[in-house]
Scaffold this active site. Structure first.
Site, mmCIF file in Angstrom:
data_model
loop_
_atom_site.group_PDB
_atom_site.id
_atom_site.type_symbol
_atom_site.label_atom_id
_atom_site.label_comp_id
_atom_site.label_asym_id
_atom_site.label_seq_id
_atom_site.Cartn_x
_atom_site.Cartn_y
_atom_site.Cartn_z
ATOM 1 N N LYS A 77 37.864 13.835 -4.529
ATOM 2 C CA LYS A 77 38.558 13.089 -3.477
ATOM 3 C C LYS A 77 39.528 12.111 -4.141
ATOM 4 C CE LYS A 77 37.227 10.215 0.540
ATOM 5 N NZ LYS A 77 36.056 9.650 1.244
ATOM 6 N N SER A 152 35.977 10.999 6.076
ATOM 7 C CA SER A 152 37.268 10.921 5.449
ATOM 8 C C SER A 152 37.491 11.922 4.318
ATOM 9 C CB SER A 152 37.480 9.505 4.912
ATOM 10 O OG SER A 152 36.531 9.192 3.923
ATOM 11 N N SER A 176 31.301 10.015 5.472
ATOM 12 C CA SER A 176 32.478 10.764 5.014
ATOM 13 C C SER A 176 32.242 11.970 4.125
ATOM 14 C CB SER A 176 33.434 9.827 4.305
ATOM 15 O OG SER A 176 34.185 9.138 5.263
#
Ligand code: GLN
Length: 475
Positions: A77, A152, A176
């Site tokens: 990420k 996210s 997330s």
């Protein structure tokens, strides 16, 4: 074209038999990435570097000195620092910022010969649950490209879902890792608070932030956890608990397990009917297998989301004060003195949702409202944790959906952000309590959209959680 492997052990046996090399694997993933750029899963692909790294791993395999992750091609990420590589948190304010050191987890993954193929799109500063709050645009769900992948860590989930890498590393502050995993039909693990180092992870809400793997199998989640977990002198929140081998044994549990499920999850009109029936189906399977499964009422349910958001926003407003246009990141061209540097750089550099949270977080921490909001939320958090621990004294696991509905359409704009926040209802309990939680892929709904169920257990009992998850998915 590279086929999709469920676990690293499958890849390893093909490497051993000479059917595949790590370099070939990486080439296959790179082809998939270029064929799927419309999904917008990556903020940057480390093409040349990944190929060189793969050749090195291949030669280490030949010499018999390769690490445990040889053959594992992962994406990270874009809020995880990797020395010499850009890291943006999908924000304009960090566009063009280069990491000056690597996060502990990146070092540990590389030390075991993982190949890092790129950095993935996410909600700006990990604030969101749809990946629509990204400076680099929305990410599309590979199961239905008109829908969100969740967030996210949405780009990370899609990278695995669409076969653009084997596994991904995300971060989970209030869901997330778990929620995008459930929207994309994958396994997503949020370990116990204090299990994995956050050194070198861009901070959102430090008393919640955790790193977690997104994988196709429990086995890979276990292996990645094992490698990333454990003390780190750079993160003082870590526990010294020994890191066991987390690999699941795939056996029927030795004893009958007691599992609690939330009554509201099957009765509330706010939960999608197919999410409900998926939960009921698994409750029946567990009962048929002889386990004790009982409904519970969690009387603090209505306080979960407000407590999480008050605390997360307060912590975010403090963590994000470092982006001032002076030390790191974007500086407005309109900056002429100190005040205009702060004001314009932050106004132009942060997106709308991030600004909303900084303002609300600053408000709940301000002198006149601190006791009414921040201090009160801290107390409620303690109650939530105590109540969760009490349930987990009586029961081995809590079983709840990961999200109240499957992946929703891109652009479905809620007028009131609170409506969006409420969708985090099932993921924030584990975040507020610090207990480990895993989202498991439990089939698709009638439209072919993935569904996910979540298991929570006691602090630091990831081994039991992973073992039971493996069994659960085989029911
Ligand atoms: N959706 C939650 C939020 O917006 C959780 C995000 C996360 O876990 N990073 O805060």
């Amino acid at each position: 074209m590279t086929k999709s492997y469920t676990s690293l052990s499958e890849i390893k046996s093909e490497i051993a038999s000479g059917e595949i090399t790590v370099e070939k694997l990486v080439k296959g993933y790179l082809d998939k990435i270029s064929a799927n750029t419309r999904l917008n899963a990556f903020n940057e692909v480390f093409e040349q570097e990944a190929l060189i790294c793969a050749q090195n791993v291949d030669s280490r395999i030949k010499q018999g000195i390769a690490g445990k992750l040889a053959g594992m091609v992962i994406a990270i990420k874009d809020n995880i620092c990797y020395k010499g590589h850009k890291v943006s948190a999908s924000s304009k304010i960090l566009d063009n910022f280069t990491s000056v050191y690597s996060s502990t987890i990146v070092e540990r993954l590389l030390a075991e010969d993982a190949v890092i193929i790129g950095r993935c799109n996410c909600d700006e500063f990990a604030m969101g649950a749809s990946n629509e709050n990204s400076y680099f645009g929305a990410v599309k769900n590979f199961a239905d490209e008109s829908r969100v992948p969740g967030g996210s860590s949405g780009g990370s989930a899609v990278a695995v879902q669409a076969g653009m890498c084997h596994a991904a590393i995300g971060t989970d502050t209030g869901g997330s890792v778990r929620q995008p995993a459930s929207f994309c039909g994958l396994v997503g693990l949020k370990p116990t608070y204090g299990r994995i180092s956050r050194h070198g992870i861009i901070a959102y809400a430090s008393s919640f932030d955790q790193v977690g793997p997104i994988t196709r199998s429990i086995e890979d989640a276990a292996l990645l956890l094992e490698i990333m977990a454990g003390p780190d002198e750079y993160d003082s929140t870590l526990a010294d608990n020994a890191v066991p081998s987390y690999l699941p044994d795939n056996n029927k549990p030795e004893s009958i397990k007691k599992i609690a499920y939330l009554q509201e999850a099957v009765s509330s009109p706010g939960v999608d009917s197919e999410v409900k029936s998926n939960l009921v189906q698994y409750i029946d399977k567990l009962r048929n297998a002889g386990h004790i499964v009982k409904p519970i009422a969690f009387e603090l349910l209505d306080f979960l989301v407000p407590t999480y958001y008050i605390l997360a926003m307060a912590e975010a407003s403090s963590n994000l004060s470092r982006y001032d246009g002076v030390h790191i990141g974007y500086r407005s061209p309109a900056a002429v003195d100190l005040l205009s540097t702060y004001k314009n750089s932050r106004s132009e550099g942060f997106g709308k949702e991030v600004k909303r949270r900084i303002m609300l977080g600053t408000f709940v921490l301000s002198a006149g409202y601190y006791d009414a909001y921040f201090a009160k939320a801290q107390k409620v958090r303690r109650m939530i944790r105590e109540k969760t621990d009490a349930i987990l004294k009586e029961y081995d696991f809590i079983l709840i959906p990961t999200a109240p509905e499957p992946a929703f359409p891109i652009g479905r704009k809620e007028k009131d952000p609170v409506v969006t926040y409420l969708a985090d209802i099932f993921t924030v309990q584990a975040s507020l309590s610090g207990v480990p939680a895993i989202s498991l892929p439990t089939g698709n709904n009638s439209k072919g959209l993935p569904l996910g169920l979540q298991l929570l257990t006691r602090h630091f009992e990831e081994k039991e959680l992973l073992n039971f998850s493996e069994y659960f998915l085989g029911l």
